[in-house]
Scaffold this motif. Structure first.
Motif, PDB file in Angstrom:
ATOM      1  N   PRO A 117      -6.474   8.392  -4.220  1.00 10.41           N
ATOM      2  CA  PRO A 117      -7.250   9.095  -3.189  1.00 10.41           C
ATOM      3  C   PRO A 117      -8.434   8.239  -2.740  1.00 10.41           C
ATOM      4  O   PRO A 117      -8.778   7.246  -3.392  1.00 10.41           O
ATOM      5  N   PRO A 118      -9.078   8.608  -1.632  1.00 15.40           N
ATOM      6  CA  PRO A 118     -10.267   7.870  -1.192  1.00 15.40           C
ATOM      7  C   PRO A 118     -11.316   7.837  -2.295  1.00 15.40           C
ATOM      8  O   PRO A 118     -11.472   8.803  -3.054  1.00 15.40           O
ATOM      9  N   GLY A 119     -12.044   6.733  -2.368  1.00 14.81           N
ATOM     10  CA  GLY A 119     -12.965   6.585  -3.478  1.00 14.81           C
ATOM     11  C   GLY A 119     -14.434   6.694  -3.150  1.00 14.81           C
ATOM     12  O   GLY A 119     -15.221   7.151  -3.968  1.00 14.81           O
ATOM     13  N   THR A 166       7.917   5.195   5.535  1.00 12.20           N
ATOM     14  CA  THR A 166       7.759   5.939   4.290  1.00 12.20           C
ATOM     15  C   THR A 166       6.302   6.394   4.229  1.00 12.20           C
ATOM     16  O   THR A 166       5.400   5.605   4.508  1.00 12.20           O
ATOM     17  N   VAL A 167       6.081   7.651   3.894  1.00 13.34           N
ATOM     18  CA  VAL A 167       4.721   8.202   3.871  1.00 13.34           C
ATOM     19  C   VAL A 167       4.441   8.788   2.499  1.00 13.34           C
ATOM     20  O   VAL A 167       5.239   9.586   1.975  1.00 13.34           O
ATOM     21  N   ILE A 168       3.317   8.392   1.920  1.00 11.05           N
ATOM     22  CA  ILE A 168       2.868   8.916   0.628  1.00 11.05           C
ATOM     23  C   ILE A 168       1.448   9.430   0.798  1.00 11.05           C
ATOM     24  O   ILE A 168       0.609   8.774   1.418  1.00 11.05           O
ATOM     25  N   GLU A 169       1.178  10.588   0.206  1.00 15.28           N
ATOM     26  CA  GLU A 169      -0.134  11.217   0.316  1.00 15.28           C
ATOM     27  C   GLU A 169      -0.765  11.334  -1.064  1.00 15.28           C
ATOM     28  O   GLU A 169      -0.097  11.712  -2.036  1.00 15.28           O
ATOM     29  N   TYR A 170      -2.060  11.013  -1.126  1.00 15.12           N
ATOM     30  CA  TYR A 170      -2.802  11.061  -2.382  1.00 15.12           C
ATOM     31  C   TYR A 170      -3.982  12.015  -2.230  1.00 15.12           C
ATOM     32  O   TYR A 170      -4.758  11.900  -1.269  1.00 15.12           O
ATOM     33  N   ARG A 171      -4.125  12.940  -3.190  1.00 17.10           N
ATOM     34  CA  ARG A 171      -5.239  13.887  -3.198  1.00 17.10           C
ATOM     35  C   ARG A 171      -5.834  13.947  -4.598  1.00 17.10           C
ATOM     36  O   ARG A 171      -5.121  13.777  -5.599  1.00 17.10           O
TER      37      ARG A 171
END
Length: 202
Positions: A117-119, A166-171
């Motif tokens: 995720p954003p840091g 390809t799409v990956i999401e990070y939360r």
């Protein structure tokens, strides 16, 4: 939220230079991504990826485009004999420990930089970041394997067509989400499945 839009470079010739087909594929991917609030386009140091990134970025005005060494083409994990599928037998012949270790380091750097995720506090204050990564089939396979928390050898066989998305999401606090894999709906049928061996194309 951090969303990565992973794309293999466009079709290239035997010298690693983008072909006319590759440029067309990259442009069509750029048209597809034009509706996304893209913050940055990152690309592998190799010419075919850099050219693909420049081509698609023509449809993303004012979006910065930059090289990321972590996106270079590499073998992220050399499996042992017991975990190597029969169809891959012989592929890793000649890989010595130094080459394998170099690939592992690059794979670790790829994950450390992008697969999270954003840091920063500034990034967290925004609804989300959207980054396009123009790279190669093996790094995409490694990031997909990582997102699915699959065994290291599971990157084998996760191929991507040229400019497939390809799409990956990070939360925060959640495992990564694989939103889509190897999607080619922005390409007309004649431009799909390049980069796949002939025998494995549908």
């Amino acid at each position: 939220m951090r969303r990565l839009y992973l794309a293999r470079h466009g079709a290239a010739d035997a010298f690693g230079e983008l072909t006319d087909i590759g440029r067309r594929q990259s442009g069509l991917l750029g048209e597809r991504l034009a509706g996304v609030p893209v913050d940055a386009v990152w690309h592998s140091p190799l010419p075919r990826a850099a050219a693909s990134a420049r081509e698609l970025a023509r449809h993303l005005p004012d979006v910065p485009v930059a090289e990321a060494a972590e996106l270079a083409d590499h073998v992220p994990h050399v499996p042992g004999a017991a975990e190597t599928p029969p169809s891959w037998a012989g592929f890793f012949d000649g890989y010595d420990e130094n080459e394998a270790a170099s690939g592992r380091r690059l794979a670790e750097a790829l994950v450390a930089r992008f697969a999270k995720p954003p840091g920063t506090s500034m990034e967290r204050a925004r609804p989300g970041t959207h980054e396009v990564l123009v790279t190669h089939a093996y790094p995409i396979a490694w990031l997909v394997r990582h997102a699915l928390d699959a065994p290291p050898s599971r990157w084998l066989g996760l191929n991507s067509a040229n400019t497939a998305l390809t799409v990956i999401e990070y939360r925060d606090g959640l495992p990564p989400t694989l939103v889509m894999f190897n999607d080619m709906s922005h390409l007309p049928p004649a431009l799909r499945w390049t980069g796949f061996p002939e025998g494995t194309r549908p």
